[in-house]
Design a protein around this motif. Sequence first.
Motif, PDB file in Angstrom:
ATOM      1  N   MET A 569      39.760  44.605  -6.955  1.00  0.00           N
ATOM      2  CA  MET A 569      40.793  44.700  -6.068  1.00  0.00           C
ATOM      3  C   MET A 569      41.678  43.694  -5.906  1.00  0.00           C
ATOM      4  O   MET A 569      42.783  43.751  -6.044  1.00  0.00           O
ATOM      5  CB  MET A 569      40.345  45.155  -4.949  1.00  0.00           C
ATOM      6  N   MET A 570      41.076  42.530  -5.736  1.00  0.00           N
ATOM      7  CA  MET A 570      41.889  41.277  -5.478  1.00  0.00           C
ATOM      8  C   MET A 570      42.817  40.969  -6.969  1.00  0.00           C
ATOM      9  O   MET A 570      43.654  40.514  -6.865  1.00  0.00           O
ATOM     10  CB  MET A 570      40.871  40.228  -5.202  1.00  0.00           C
ATOM     11  N   GLN A 571      42.090  41.196  -8.026  1.00  0.00           N
ATOM     12  CA  GLN A 571      42.678  40.782  -9.089  1.00  0.00           C
ATOM     13  C   GLN A 571      43.920  41.836  -9.349  1.00  0.00           C
ATOM     14  O   GLN A 571      45.038  41.186  -9.761  1.00  0.00           O
ATOM     15  CB  GLN A 571      42.073  41.018 -10.422  1.00  0.00           C
ATOM     16  N   ASP A 572      44.006  42.917  -9.063  1.00  0.00           N
ATOM     17  CA  ASP A 572      44.745  43.932  -8.965  1.00  0.00           C
ATOM     18  C   ASP A 572      46.213  43.605  -8.051  1.00  0.00           C
ATOM     19  O   ASP A 572      47.221  43.534  -8.267  1.00  0.00           O
ATOM     20  CB  ASP A 572      44.271  45.336  -8.434  1.00  0.00           C
ATOM     21  N   ALA A 573      45.612  43.047  -6.920  1.00  0.00           N
ATOM     22  CA  ALA A 573      46.498  42.823  -5.918  1.00  0.00           C
ATOM     23  C   ALA A 573      47.327  41.395  -6.201  1.00  0.00           C
ATOM     24  O   ALA A 573      48.449  41.258  -5.987  1.00  0.00           O
ATOM     25  CB  ALA A 573      45.954  42.341  -4.241  1.00  0.00           C
ATOM     26  N   LEU A 574      46.589  40.527  -6.936  1.00  0.00           N
ATOM     27  CA  LEU A 574      47.396  39.443  -7.552  1.00  0.00           C
ATOM     28  C   LEU A 574      48.372  39.523  -8.619  1.00  0.00           C
ATOM     29  O   LEU A 574      49.114  38.934  -8.584  1.00  0.00           O
ATOM     30  CB  LEU A 574      46.021  38.305  -7.867  1.00  0.00           C
ATOM     31  N   GLN A 575      48.093  40.482  -9.659  1.00  0.00           N
ATOM     32  CA  GLN A 575      48.969  40.952 -10.436  1.00  0.00           C
ATOM     33  C   GLN A 575      50.252  41.370  -9.996  1.00  0.00           C
ATOM     34  O   GLN A 575      51.217  41.583 -10.547  1.00  0.00           O
ATOM     35  CB  GLN A 575      48.300  41.665 -11.785  1.00  0.00           C
ATOM     36  N   ARG A 576      50.083  42.179  -8.903  1.00  0.00           N
ATOM     37  CA  ARG A 576      51.374  43.035  -8.673  1.00  0.00           C
ATOM     38  C   ARG A 576      52.011  42.083  -7.451  1.00  0.00           C
ATOM     39  O   ARG A 576      51.981  42.317  -6.275  1.00  0.00           O
ATOM     40  CB  ARG A 576      50.717  44.308  -7.620  1.00  0.00           C
ATOM     41  N   ASN A 577      53.149  41.556  -8.414  1.00  0.00           N
ATOM     42  CA  ASN A 577      53.981  40.693  -7.600  1.00  0.00           C
ATOM     43  C   ASN A 577      55.015  41.472  -6.752  1.00  0.00           C
ATOM     44  O   ASN A 577      56.320  40.980  -7.155  1.00  0.00           O
ATOM     45  CB  ASN A 577      54.400  39.360  -8.410  1.00  0.00           C
TER      46      ASN A 577
END
Lengths: 637, 251
Positions: A569-577
């Motif tokens: 979830m955090m990786q996904d939130a991180l890639q979505r700039n």
Amino acid sequence: MTLNSKAPSGPLAEKWNNHKFNLKLVNPANKRKYDIIIVGTGLAGASAAASLAELGYNVKTFCVQDSPRRAHSIAAQGGINAAKNYRNDGDSVYRLFYDTLKGGDYRAREANVYRLAQVSVNIIDQCVAQGVPFAREYGGLLDNRSFGGAQVSRTFYAKGQTGQQLLLGAYSAMNRQIATGKIQSYTRHEMLDVVMVDGKARGIIARDLVTGQIERHSAHAVVLCTGGYGNVFYLTTYARGSNVTAIWRAHKKGAYFGNPCFTQIHPTCIPVSGDHQSKLTLMSESLRNDGRIWVPLKKGDNRKPEDIPEAERDYYLERIYPSFGNLVPRDIASRKAKEMCDQGRGVGASGLAVYLDFSDAINRLGESTVASRYGNLFDMYKQITGENPYKTPMRIYPAVHYTMGGLWVDYNLMTTIPGLYACGEANFSDHGANRLGASALMQGLADGYFVLPYTIGDYLAGEERKEVSIDSPEFVAAEKNVKDQLQKLLSINGNKTVHEFQRELGLIMWNHCGMARNENGLKEGIEKIKALRAEFWKNIKVPGVGEELNQNLERAGRVADFLELGELMMQDALQRNESCGGHFREEYQTPEGEALRDDDNYAYVAAWEYKGENQPSEMHKEALEYEFIKRSQRSYK
Amino acid sequence: MSGNMNLTLKVWRQKSQNAQGAFETYEAKNISPDMSFLEMMDVVNEDLIKAGKEPIAFDHDCREGICGMCSMYINGRAHGPLKGVTTCQLHMRSFSSGETITIEPWRATAFPVLRDLVVDRTAFERIQQAGGYVSVNTGSVPDANAIPISKENADEAFLSAACIGCGACVAACKNSSAMLFVSAKVSQYALLPQGNVERKERVLKMVSQMDQEGFGNCSNTEACEAECPKEIKVTNIARMNREFLRAKLFS
């Protein structure tokens, strides 16, 4: 693997009809030769099970509770949307479609959302025919109320217990099929793995939660309707048993996970009262129809709400969003509540709450009318807080409530694993980056009653009509893996309980991946989760043995999966700039503090592929193309 | 923290369905009055695990009073001392510090204990499967507003349909009767035109299954209504009796 959404071409209003015509059919006499496993018996699972059994398929259902009726759909309060236009207020399929897509901040698939709006009208018909006691008017026809993100009244309801009544309707339809023998219902059973044979989903491994026996069940298709994964945050409005295990284990077998970071924080929940708390309780969004949200104008105003004069109150939603007022979508209402509290204008002992005030409504409508609309909610509030909301305003604060993300599915609701389907909250499909109120019930029942029964036939028609053996090496291997993991959990015998790990994880998630996110926080959060996961596998303490009713063992397996999911979830939130809907990245906002979308670079579904233990997951993109709707910045002013 | 409570718990422990059960005594220390009853149980279980003992098994899920999963018999009352409240919504402010609280599972022949406070309520499932539905297939239905229903009947049907199937009525009844549970479903459909076609068969089948499951008879003590967390009325039982008689006479 390239993602093929299978969304049909052609005019918007014709897509579903044309698609249904193009789907392959299974001849009625052949349907009884196919077995279907359905995991989870909430609205999506129960409605799918009943409908598929009515068609003649052999269905096996699995739920962790002692009855299918206890799935957490039962707790949905406010209502279910449908484009019936019974109020003559300008509603239509197109408007429901538009509101849902816009409410989701243009991160959902156009064709899916249109279909959802189309079948919404059939759902109400179906439920009424089953004997669901919806609220009615004196003329005997159905009543409606309005909900956030819409300017029409299209929400059907049964007091504050709409989810309960709809689920009991679907449950009754299931019971009818259990009586005919077309459904075999396995209660107190937990799915612990999907079994793949020749690249297709061919069954599951389940644990009988009473005896601890590990069982193999085969089928021609497997449908996961196991709900959302919000309990990764620990303190949420979810049932305690809600978990990610079924879809996470399917993910590890090859099902892509869509938009895992899209989480809904519901604006109207009862605030946290202390460290002991095990869950948060939602107060239905329908309360925003008649309740007015405010905070004191001045910081740190400690007067009782009754003593704060009108001129010193800030009805901030009505002020900032005059046309939608208190009925702005959930993500906006939540974020603004947080902002008010961050400014030091929060109320209550913790300062982490805002008022939801019914005094105007009570003056206008009388206490008895307000009680007839919201009586059970007011009682619940009183029971939990010890305060009387008829006399003093409720205090509310946002809490994790729903996950828009879930297994990636195509237009047929099939995951990237052939023969494995996901319905309801368990899939990522129709709500984009934010779900509107009263749309979860709609989507769960749409998937189960009116979509899957058509689309699953298209797959089964191509499958051999012979029983799938449970003695194949694949079943043996899957069973062994499950047993090994259970044994491992039992044998570590460390010093920390499952409960402690889950709380710690929840806190990391809330602080780093909650209502507002930023790059540094997410990077830090990922490191913390990795460390916690490593500690879990060294230091977890699970009492008892596997061959018995062992609630800690059940929970340990679920927390182990949450510890992996949290990182994704955090990786996904991180890639979505960008910021969109429930995903708010602090770096990306308008000068007024609204979410700033980046359609040029992020108008896609992030579908994550599992690459193995402690390996980085790989992101695939499904581009979201809008043929019929022009994307605009959401405005509720 | 000031104002916290210390309690003594007498809890029914039973390893499995066929094992012998017995009460065991535990101390629950430093309990906040704002905790729910189940949160207090969580605290006790954490202490037990830390002490290397087996935690107490109990059913629970939604913790907001609607799923019907929680089921404790507290100080001789189903779901504890408050009216209209499930165990999960019962808060410790309803007890006083120093008190001894006795916690048992539902006691009924038709609800065998599976472990500690967890009982098997699948008898309820089989009663619902016997007739608790309207036989309509998905898709083959008229427009929702083609079936007008008086508000009065719709509201009353709703009140019956609000049953959460927890089994408190059975636990509270000296005869372990399931009449309140069964009559709530029978009433819901008896009040609605949708239920009319199968009205006779439904009541006969559901009552027959209820008897087969080993639930006792109703002797009008009305403990079921008094203890029902959703306040389902005993008038449902009277309605079911009328429905049953009518079905017998005219079948």
